[in-house]
Design an enzyme around this catalytic site. Structure first.
Site, PDB file in Angstrom:
ATOM      1  N   ASP A  69       1.315  -6.310   1.930  1.00 38.16           N
ATOM      2  CA  ASP A  69       2.317  -6.658   2.429  1.00 38.16           C
ATOM      3  C   ASP A  69       2.277  -8.317   2.190  1.00 38.16           C
ATOM      4  O   ASP A  69       1.449  -8.973   1.867  1.00 38.16           O
ATOM      5  CB  ASP A  69       2.179  -6.469   3.891  1.00 38.16           C
ATOM      6  CG  ASP A  69       3.473  -6.769   4.780  1.00 38.16           C
ATOM      7  OD1 ASP A  69       4.602  -6.721   4.089  1.00 38.16           O
ATOM      8  OD2 ASP A  69       3.550  -6.639   5.816  1.00 38.16           O
ATOM      9  N   GLU A 127       5.341 -11.628  -1.574  1.00 35.67           N
ATOM     10  CA  GLU A 127       6.092 -12.508  -2.397  1.00 35.67           C
ATOM     11  C   GLU A 127       5.500 -13.759  -3.224  1.00 35.67           C
ATOM     12  O   GLU A 127       6.028 -13.922  -4.270  1.00 35.67           O
ATOM     13  CB  GLU A 127       7.336 -12.951  -1.416  1.00 35.67           C
ATOM     14  CG  GLU A 127       8.066 -11.989  -0.819  1.00 35.67           C
ATOM     15  CD  GLU A 127       7.675 -11.204   0.312  1.00 35.67           C
ATOM     16  OE1 GLU A 127       6.641 -11.827   1.100  1.00 35.67           O
ATOM     17  OE2 GLU A 127       7.899 -10.051   0.549  1.00 35.67           O
ATOM     18  N   ASP A 172      12.116  -5.873   5.850  1.00 39.31           N
ATOM     19  CA  ASP A 172      12.453  -5.694   7.212  1.00 39.31           C
ATOM     20  C   ASP A 172      13.735  -5.550   7.686  1.00 39.31           C
ATOM     21  O   ASP A 172      14.539  -6.528   8.121  1.00 39.31           O
ATOM     22  CB  ASP A 172      11.680  -7.039   7.896  1.00 39.31           C
ATOM     23  CG  ASP A 172      10.397  -7.023   7.858  1.00 39.31           C
ATOM     24  OD1 ASP A 172       9.658  -6.011   7.379  1.00 39.31           O
ATOM     25  OD2 ASP A 172       9.786  -8.026   7.807  1.00 39.31           O
TER      26      ASP A 172
END
Length: 796
Positions: A402, A405, A470
């Site tokens: 997670d 990026e 999300d």
């Protein structure tokens, strides 16, 4: 003669193209083993052919060295037969597929496929004060796709897209910047351009409406590939040859996941799975979010070890779940907080990215004060992998990466191989590579499950499974999901999926939840996930929502053999699991910006319900086939738009006439799947005189099972001859796979009258015909070492 005509046609057509940078002057061309060298006054173009369908162009300005390293490309240039045709002002280099034209004055490079012009450089490479750009001409009406995961509408022309992977919390129907920003453009004129450069920048898809495509970057390679083919599937196959095919994930990946943010304890985790068992809702995996390594959301990230207060018998829990057929997956992030248990170790072992003075770069973000693991340092990569190896040895079956990026990535931060902005877009990609290579080295026979929130072009070859971030738990959030998944599929990442039910916000809406889970049946990964204010798991929803969700989940498992065959197709040819309808009718302009209905594999047409209270749905049925309503067997002629009445317990779903749909028996998880005991549904239609399909099967867990010869490939064939319908089965087995005996329930749809008789291998066989449903059921016992022939005689 045909080849010569194509050459003449091409030379005529390219006269209409627009000129390139007027300051760039042609000097001379050299033909090389793999392509061309074109010398101009301000540098050199290096053109290499990978195949007849892939050509790469690199501009090297004077005074600069060529940068050979590609993070995306794995294919090597090949010696391709090239025929040069030279005139006074131009040189054209023809292969059997792609053609490259060099116009000398004014200088320009243009590309064509089999005589049809595709794209040409406009201003070509230009260096500005802050950005380096490469500019191309577009035709007036072509539709553009690509740029990664965005919510913009299928046609992305008119947008200037930032290339900087970034999370968008709570997005709905529009999101210009998300976790996967890929430097890829696909055109309705059937070509792809891939800009092979990692640093951040922009992809301008004609935002100024002057028919211009522009790639903009802060630095790096001035390299792009043009990829062509005879159709969309061919183009994607060629692109994934260039950047790598997706390995087959384990079969359990196709099952239902129990997931939320998050399970606070061992007791809560096991109790949740017990609920699935009590309600007889199939489940294959449970995902542990942040709480497996800490009691609080903030301040604990980077511990990366089991929090024994909450999970005192973690290994025992994982083992007990495994005994029930349920895999455990743990979340990890690349951030090590200064308050975490591993901070001192991370500093001592020098695994963190640095500041300009050579100290660990620290900064604040939502979870605390942090450093970032520098995966580009070999010792840091090994340190990180050792943590994953330890989890795998505890029985953990999958990895969730997670915030990759990375979520916060200051420009001043320095990695081993470059600045933050130079590696930002490939950090998630290389994080997946680290895991992929670790498994290959230490668990070579095991297929990893790698769920990642960010990546780059080519990430599919590391087994990366992306999700759409999300998304808001609203109808608007649901509405953007088919587009995002379809776009990513045509860019090589075929497993893009969403947090089913939506992630962000405490919106308790059972209708939305059920419709999202019904859509989930026909998208790559079935993983309800959300913030815990409102439960994401069906076992904690209302009785009605739970029962409807259970129907969808059971259908997902029933389609396991069909879906696993899609996994195989993706592995072999890069074919997306979800496919836009313009794949079916490429010249139908109305479908070029259409994502509300799509194909799931080749044979399912799916139209998810994306609005509340919808009583009917307008569905377009491609003219390439006739279709059957999956739930009622109603026949629908292709080439029309039709209003379909909606049902509470399913979304509009249709099957292609002539399809063979394999289905599994009921199961609690994929451990119970038995490929020797399945149903085969054949959708008979008089318009389909002959039909062929194939079904791939292996053990579902061994890495490279196909390459090792540990597989079977079953071929189905149907043929109509006069008053007979003949159906045949045969199998191809790999060198390390055994023939076996299968018990097949053959169900043939759309049989309006009872047959006179049925013969199996020349002998009359029992059958049952359902006059109400117009279905024919034939039990077949098949020893796969021999072909099986079923002959159905109809009354005259």
């Amino acid at each position: 003669m045909k080849y010569l005509k194509l050459i003449i046609l091409f030379l005529v057509l390219v006269k209409t193209s627009l000129a390139q940078n007027e300051n760039r002057k042609f000097e001379h061309i050299n033909q090389t083993d793999y392509g061309l060298e074109i010398f101009v006054n301000d540098g050199k173009y290096d053109i290499q052919f990978y195949t007849d369908h892939i050509v790469e162009t690199t501009f090297i300005p004077k005074g600069e060295e060529v940068k050979r390293t590609s993070h995306a490309v794995v294919l090597r240039p090949q010696k391709v037969e090239v025929i040069p045709v030279v005139t006074n002002n131009e040189s054209v280099f023809f292969t059997k597929g792609i053609e490259v034209k060099i116009q000398k004055q004014p200088f320009q490079i243009a590309y064509s496929y089999k005589g049809n012009p595709l794209i040409s450089e406009k201003a070509g490479y230009i260096k500005n004060d802050s950005l380096e750009t490469i500019q191309f001409n577009l035709t007036k009406d072509e539709v553009l796709y690509g740029g990664g995961a965005r919510a913009l509408g299928m046609n992305r022309r008119g947008n200037r897209l930032e290339l900087y992977n970034k999370a968008h919390y709570g997005y709905e129907t529009r999101s210009e910047l998300m976790n996967f920003t890929l430097p890829i453009v696909l055109s309705s004129n059937k070509y792809m351009v891939h800009f092979d450069n990692a640093p951040i920048g922009f992809l301008d898809l004609d935002s100024k409406k002057d028919n211009t495509l522009t790639y903009e970057t802060i630095s790096g390679r001035k390299t792009y590939q043009v990829i062509v083919g005879d159709g969309w599937y061919d183009i994607i196959n060629n692109y994934t040859k260039l950047t790598g095919k997706q390995p087959m994930p384990p079969r359990w990946t196709l099952g239902n996941f129990s997931s939320r943010f998050g399970y606070h304890s061992q007791e809560e985790t096991e109790a949740t799975i017990s609920k699935f068992e009590a309600y007889k809702i199939p489940v294959d995996a449970i995902i542990l979010d942040l709480y497996w390594f800490g009691k609080e959301v903030q301040g604990t990230m980077g511990n990366l070890e089991v929090f024994r207060d909450s999970f005192p018998d973690f290994e025992g829990m994982v083992s007990r779940l495994k005994g029930k057929g349920v895999k455990t997956i743990t979340i990890t992030e690349p951030f090590v907080l200064t308050t975490s248990k591993r901070w001192d170790e991370a500093v001592k072992k020098d695994v963190l990215a640095k500041d300009s003075l050579g100290n660990p770069y620290t900064y604040d973000f939502y979870f605390g004060n942090t450093g970032l693991i520098d995966i580009y340092k070999p010792k840091a990569a090994q340190w990180f992998w050792n943590i994953y190896k330890g989890l795998a040895n505890k029985g953990v079956a999958g990895i969730w990466g997670d915030l990759g990026e990375p979520e916060v990535h200051p420009a001043e931060l320095i990695h081993e191989t470059g600045t933050a902005n130079e590696v930002h877009n490939i950090y998630g990609h290389d994080w997946a590579r680290l895991i992929h290579e670790g498994y290959k080295r230490d668990f070579p026979n095991r297929r990893p499950f790698v769920l990642m929130r960010a990546g780059y072009s080519g990430s599919q070859r590391y087994g990366l499974i992306p999700w759409s971030g999300d998304v808001n738990r609203t109808w608007g959030g649901l509405q953007s999901q088919p587009e995002i998944a379809l776009q990513m599929g045509i860019q090589g990442l075929g497993y893009m999926h969403s947090d089913l039910g939506g992630f962000a916000g405490a919106n308790l809406d059972d209708e939305l939840y059920v419709r999202w889970l019904q859509y989930g049946v026909f998208q790559p990964i079935y993983r309800p996930h959300a913030q815990e204010d409102v439960p994401s798991e069906p076992v904690f929803r209302s009785d009605k929502a739970r029962k409807l969700a259970k129907q969808s989940i059971k259908l997902r498992y029933k389609l396991l053999p069909y879906n696993y065959n899609l996994v195989y197709q993706n592995n072999q040819k890069g074919t997306p699991l979800m496919r836009p309808l313009f794949f079916e009718e490429s010249n139908n302009q109305a479908l070029q910006d259409y994502s509300e209905t799509y194909l799931w594999g080749h044979d399912f047409l799916v139209s998810p319900i994306l609005e509340a209270g919808k009583k009917e749905q307008s569905v377009y049925f491609p003219k390439t086939s006739n279709w059957f309503n999956f739930y009622t067997d109603e026949k629908i002629e292709g080439g029309q738009r039709k209003k379909i009445k909606t049902k509470e317990n399913a979304i509009p779903t249709f099957v292609r006439a002539g399809a063979f749909i394999p289905m599994a028996k009921s199961m609690q998880n994929t451990e119970a799947y038995d490929a020797k005991d399945i149903e085969i549904h054949y959708y008979h239609h008089a318009s389909v005189k002959e039909s062929k399909r194939a079904l791939y099967n292996d053990d579902g867990k061994t890495a490279l099972a196909f390459e090792k010869g540990m597989y079977e490939l079953i071929e189905f064939e149907a043929e109509i001859e006069k008053h007979y319908l003949e159906i045949g089965f045969e199998v191809e087995v790999g060198k390390n796979h055994q023939f076996n005996t299968k018990h097949i329930g053959l169900i043939i749809h759309n049989i309006q009258n009872k047959p006179r008789f049925i013969k199996v291998d020349g002998k009359r066989a029992p059958f049952s015909w359902n006059s109400k449903e117009s279905t024919l059921n034939i039990p077949v016992i098949w020893t796969t070492s021999e072909e099986k022939e079923i002959k159905i005689k109809f009354k005259k």
